[in-house]
Design a protein around this motif. Structure first.
Motif, PDB file in Angstrom:
ATOM      1  N   HIS A  48      35.981  16.003 105.451  1.00 48.85           N
ATOM      2  CA  HIS A  48      34.861  16.582 104.714  1.00 48.85           C
ATOM      3  C   HIS A  48      35.401  17.163 103.433  1.00 48.85           C
ATOM      4  CE1 HIS A  48      30.894  18.148 104.134  1.00 48.85           C
ATOM      5  NE2 HIS A  48      31.287  19.403 104.156  1.00 48.85           N
ATOM      6  N   ASP A  49      35.027  16.614 102.296  1.00 44.39           N
ATOM      7  CA  ASP A  49      35.577  17.064 101.034  1.00 44.39           C
ATOM      8  C   ASP A  49      34.694  18.064 100.313  1.00 44.39           C
ATOM      9  OD1 ASP A  49      33.514  15.501 100.258  1.00 44.39           O
ATOM     10  OD2 ASP A  49      34.704  14.093  99.034  1.00 44.39           O
ATOM     11  N   GLY A  50      33.545  18.379 100.846  1.00 42.92           N
ATOM     12  CA  GLY A  50      32.715  19.410 100.253  1.00 42.92           C
ATOM     13  C   GLY A  50      32.045  18.973  98.965  1.00 42.92           C
ATOM     14  N   SER A  51      32.158  17.705  98.598  1.00 38.74           N
ATOM     15  CA  SER A  51      31.541  17.254  97.365  1.00 38.74           C
ATOM     16  C   SER A  51      30.053  16.991  97.513  1.00 38.74           C
ATOM     17  CB  SER A  51      32.237  15.968  96.881  1.00 38.74           C
ATOM     18  OG  SER A  51      32.137  14.965  97.864  1.00 38.74           O
ATOM     19  N   GLU A  52      29.597  16.875  98.765  1.00 38.73           N
ATOM     20  CA  GLU A  52      28.182  16.666  99.012  1.00 38.73           C
ATOM     21  C   GLU A  52      27.511  18.008  99.275  1.00 38.73           C
ATOM     22  OE1 GLU A  52      26.832  13.750  98.723  1.00 38.73           O
ATOM     23  OE2 GLU A  52      28.710  12.654  98.457  1.00 38.73           O
ATOM     24  N   ASP A  80      39.709  12.798  90.285  1.00 40.95           N
ATOM     25  CA  ASP A  80      41.020  13.401  90.112  1.00 40.95           C
ATOM     26  C   ASP A  80      41.346  13.507  88.628  1.00 40.95           C
ATOM     27  OD1 ASP A  80      41.245  13.521  92.812  1.00 40.95           O
ATOM     28  OD2 ASP A  80      42.477  11.718  93.003  1.00 40.95           O
ATOM     29  N   ARG A  81      42.123  14.522  88.302  1.00 41.27           N
ATOM     30  CA  ARG A  81      42.416  14.794  86.894  1.00 41.27           C
ATOM     31  C   ARG A  81      43.364  13.763  86.304  1.00 41.27           C
ATOM     32  NH1 ARG A  81      42.479  19.908  89.457  1.00 41.27           N
ATOM     33  NH2 ARG A  81      40.759  21.235  88.780  1.00 41.27           N
ATOM     34  N   VAL A  82      44.297  13.264  87.097  1.00 42.30           N
ATOM     35  CA  VAL A  82      45.282  12.298  86.612  1.00 42.30           C
ATOM     36  C   VAL A  82      45.339  11.139  87.593  1.00 42.30           C
ATOM     37  CG1 VAL A  82      47.697  11.880  86.088  1.00 42.30           C
ATOM     38  CG2 VAL A  82      46.645  14.032  85.412  1.00 42.30           C
ATOM     39  N   THR A  83      45.234   9.943  87.098  1.00 43.95           N
ATOM     40  CA  THR A  83      45.373   8.741  87.929  1.00 43.95           C
ATOM     41  C   THR A  83      46.829   8.312  87.925  1.00 43.95           C
ATOM     42  OG1 THR A  83      43.134   8.053  87.372  1.00 43.95           O
ATOM     43  CG2 THR A  83      44.611   6.389  88.284  1.00 43.95           C
ATOM     44  N   ARG A 357      39.120  28.416 101.326  1.00 46.72           N
ATOM     45  CA  ARG A 357      38.304  28.677 100.149  1.00 46.72           C
ATOM     46  C   ARG A 357      38.964  28.038  98.939  1.00 46.72           C
ATOM     47  NH1 ARG A 357      36.734  35.098 100.921  1.00 46.72           N
ATOM     48  NH2 ARG A 357      35.170  34.784 102.561  1.00 46.72           N
ATOM     49  N   PHE A 358      38.127  27.477  98.082  1.00 53.14           N
ATOM     50  CA  PHE A 358      38.611  26.811  96.889  1.00 53.14           C
ATOM     51  C   PHE A 358      38.095  27.525  95.652  1.00 53.14           C
ATOM     52  CE2 PHE A 358      40.381  22.944  98.732  1.00 53.14           C
ATOM     53  CZ  PHE A 358      39.742  22.896  99.967  1.00 53.14           C
ATOM     54  N   ALA A 359      38.913  27.495  94.607  1.00 47.39           N
ATOM     55  CA  ALA A 359      38.501  27.999  93.297  1.00 47.39           C
ATOM     56  C   ALA A 359      38.977  26.994  92.256  1.00 47.39           C
ATOM     57  CB  ALA A 359      39.079  29.381  93.027  1.00 47.39           C
ATOM     58  N   PHE A 360      38.140  26.754  91.237  1.00 50.11           N
ATOM     59  CA  PHE A 360      38.409  25.687  90.278  1.00 50.11           C
ATOM     60  C   PHE A 360      38.342  26.225  88.859  1.00 50.11           C
ATOM     61  CE2 PHE A 360      36.293  24.040  94.015  1.00 50.11           C
ATOM     62  CZ  PHE A 360      37.105  22.990  94.408  1.00 50.11           C
ATOM     63  N   SER A 385      40.799  17.536  92.106  1.00 45.24           N
ATOM     64  CA  SER A 385      39.789  18.466  91.597  1.00 45.24           C
ATOM     65  C   SER A 385      38.605  18.607  92.553  1.00 45.24           C
ATOM     66  CB  SER A 385      39.278  17.983  90.232  1.00 45.24           C
ATOM     67  OG  SER A 385      38.701  16.691  90.341  1.00 45.24           O
ATOM     68  N   ARG A 386      38.759  18.135  93.784  1.00 45.88           N
ATOM     69  CA  ARG A 386      37.698  18.232  94.771  1.00 45.88           C
ATOM     70  C   ARG A 386      38.209  18.937  96.018  1.00 45.88           C
ATOM     71  NH1 ARG A 386      36.308  11.997  95.211  1.00 45.88           N
ATOM     72  NH2 ARG A 386      38.580  12.011  95.135  1.00 45.88           N
ATOM     73  N   PRO A 387      37.371  19.701  96.687  1.00 47.82           N
ATOM     74  CA  PRO A 387      37.777  20.361  97.940  1.00 47.82           C
ATOM     75  C   PRO A 387      37.799  19.368  99.088  1.00 47.82           C
ATOM     76  CG  PRO A 387      35.502  20.894  97.445  1.00 47.82           C
ATOM     77  CD  PRO A 387      36.007  20.096  96.273  1.00 47.82           C
ATOM     78  N   GLU A 388      38.951  19.199  99.703  1.00 49.84           N
ATOM     79  CA  GLU A 388      39.072  18.246 100.799  1.00 49.84           C
ATOM     80  C   GLU A 388      39.766  18.930 101.972  1.00 49.84           C
ATOM     81  OE1 GLU A 388      40.675  14.458  99.817  1.00 49.84           O
ATOM     82  OE2 GLU A 388      39.857  14.476  97.790  1.00 49.84           O
TER      83      GLU A 388
END
Length: 563
Positions: A48-52, A80-83, A357-360, A385-388
């Motif tokens: 569950h990445d929390g993006s939904e 993601d910030r860098v591929t 907990r995530f902070a961005f 850059s996503r909560p996973e």
């Protein structure tokens, strides 16, 4: 007063819950909400990445402790910030061409130019201190290095050299290579620079081995391309003698020693770059500012599109941003006292165990995880850059912590492997300790290159590195054994010499049917003889003949016809 304090605490707790109430890490005691969250996780997959979900309702912001950075409770972007592109990791073309044998793999690092530097300095010191000094050559130096490596293979690091040369309980290959006196003499005379001109380089604390160290250090990145994940950490070269930059680290296995900064490949533990730590600059012992950032920036120079894993000594917000501008992502634990962190992520008060907990921010993601009651683990990452969160695990660890645990051990694994078969010997001179470290790292890196260029070499063996080091040590000492004129007295060493030299050629009968004049004596003596030299085929009389036993002449009993 007590009622007022309790109400303030309850109000603060409710405020924190409102800020961090995320679909992927909810902190509520409502059973109905937990059930709905579990059903959402099942619908979205195992991880569950929390993006939904309805993120706009919880899009809260909060400031760091220094009020300079604004953090958000929801991701600021979806990708993601860098591929990271695919890397062709492994030995370079130069390494593949040079690794034709185990010995040549080692000589990629211990180069002929480096050997000449050590030989020139050692012979200069020997001629200065001893009247009867015999000049060392490449064969002598390689044999000395080979014995050091073999001593490490046999786990004899703490064993006295005299016991290694003992005729009864020692190792035969040590006596077959050189005498114990010669080994002591080479160890005592070993040098790496001109001590007469060292005063001119007094500002350099590493002057006694600087030229050798820099030449060797340049070879490390030239022979291997690291994979997409690398590790930066510190390691100690054990040393308790006098040294201006000796360090004390009580949590290390070797508490006293010489500190090195190391960048390793996270998968193979190949030492890609090393940098010495000379202590605090200046006579006053002033603390160096931004030391950790300077070290990581220097070690990662020349790398792109890599994930750098480091511990909380190195990790900072500014370092993460500066590396990201160079297409390098960073993952590491971070200390709680950093001013760039928001206070809301530091406390574990009122949070459930295994909650995250995530902070961005615009470029950085902060992860706050509770592994046990009243304990938080903080990580900073710039790759994702996503909560996973891995909901399939009992501890529900976030992806950042799983990646950190997988990649953090590159340098620690290198330390463990080097300590298993280290060639270091007891010494009071720190340049010799650094030289032993050069040999250990060179042998390990050579093994990594040999293993990757020859994947079919002993695939069924689990102790391949020990076999590699043993073969390397024997290859280094064999030329001196073949050249040695006087065989040792111990029968085991003599037998080993005969085995290495191989069977002797068939002995020509010493007498000839035709009688001729001795070709060594003056012609006027007219000494006639039937005896012929077995090597040069010259006629020699009895006065020109020197007796040798079969062992000293390198003749086996089968060749002489003796039983």
């Amino acid at each position: 007063m007590a009622e007022f304090t309790a109400s303030r605490v309850a109000e603060a707790k409710r405020a924190l819950d409102r800020i961090f109430a995320q679909p992927y890490a909810r902190d509520t005691e409502d059973e109905d909400d937990r059930a709905s969250e579990a059903s959402e996780a099942d619908d979205n997959g195992d991880r569950h990445d929390g993006s939904e979900g309805n993120e706009s309702e919880h899009n809260d912001t909060f400031l760091s402790k220094d009020k300079k950075i604004e953090w958000s409770s929801v991701p600021l972007r979806d990708s993601d910030r860098v591929t990271v592109p695919q890397h062709l990791a492994g030995p370079t073309a130069e390494a593949k061409a040079g690794a034709q044998s185990i010995l040549s793999s080692f000589l990629l690092f211990f180069t002929p130019e480096l050997e000449q530097l050590v030989l020139a300095a050692t012979n200069r010191e020997g001629s200065r201190t001893r009247d009867s000094w015999k000049q060392m050559d490449v064969i002598d130096l390689r044999a000395y290095v080979g014995l050091l490596i073999l001593a490490g293979v046999y786990r004899s690091r703490g064993e006295a050299a005299a016991s290694l040369w003992d005729a009864e309980c020692g190792r035969a290959i040590f006596r077959a290579t050189m005498s114990l006196k010669d080994f002591y003499l080479r160890s005592k005379t070993l040098r790496f620079d001109d001590r007469e001109s060292r005063a001119e380089r007094h500002s350099d604390k590493l002057a006694a081995i600087r030229e050798v160290w820099d030449m060797w250090r340049e070879r490390l990145p030239a022979l291997y391309v690291p994979g997409p994940e690398v590790t930066v950490d510190e390691r100690m070269v054990p040393f308790k003698g006098r040294c201006a930059f000796r360090q004390y680290m009580p949590k290390k296995p070797a508490r006293y020693g010489l500190k090195l900064w190391v960048l390793c490949d996270a998968n193979s533990s190949y030492a890609w770059k090393m940098q010495e730590y000379m202590g605090r600059a200046g006579n006053a012992g002033a603390r160096t500012t931004n030391l950790a950032s300077q070290v990581v920036t220097s070690l990662t120079q020349g790398l792109e599109h890599r994930l750098v894993t480091c511990n909380n000594f190195f990790t900072s917000y500014e370092l993460a941003r500066s590396l990201l501008l160079k297409n390098i992502t960073m993952l590491g634990t971070i200390r709680r006292n950093k001013p760039e962190l928001p206070p809301e992520s530091l406390s574990a008060f009122g949070r459930e165990v295994f909650s995250t907990r995530f902070a961005f921010s615009d470029l950085v993601t902060l992860v706050s995880y509770v592994p046990r009651k009243n304990k938080t683990v903080l990580l900073l990452i710039t790759k994702h850059s996503r909560p996973e969160v891995d909901e399939t695990r009992r501890d529900k660890k976030p992806r950042a912590i799983l990646d950190y645990n997988r990649t953090k051990g590159g340098v620690d694994n290198l330390d463990k492997l080097l300590a298993a078969y280290s060639c270091r010997r007891m010494t009071k001179r720190w340049p010799v300790a650094m030289f032993h470290n050069i040999l250990d790292v060179s042998a390990f890196n050579a093994f990594v290159i040999w293993r990757e260029t020859h994947p079919d070499w002993m695939p069924e063996k689990r102790n391949r590195r020990r076999l590699f080091l043993e073969r390397l040590g024997k290859d280094l000492v064999t030329p001196l054994i073949m050249r040695r004129k006087h065989a040792p007295r111990a029968e085991s060493a003599r037998a080993l010499i005969r085995t290495i030299r191989g069977p002797s050629p068939t002995v020509t009968p010493p007498r000839s049917e035709k009688r001729k004049r001795c070709q060594v004596c003056p012609r006027e003596k007219d000494a006639k003889t039937h005896t012929v030299c077995t090597d040069c085929r010259k006629y020699i009389c009895g006065k020109c003949t020197w007796p040798f036993c079969a062992e000293c002449a390198g003749i086996s009993s089968e060749d002489t016809g003796e039983s």
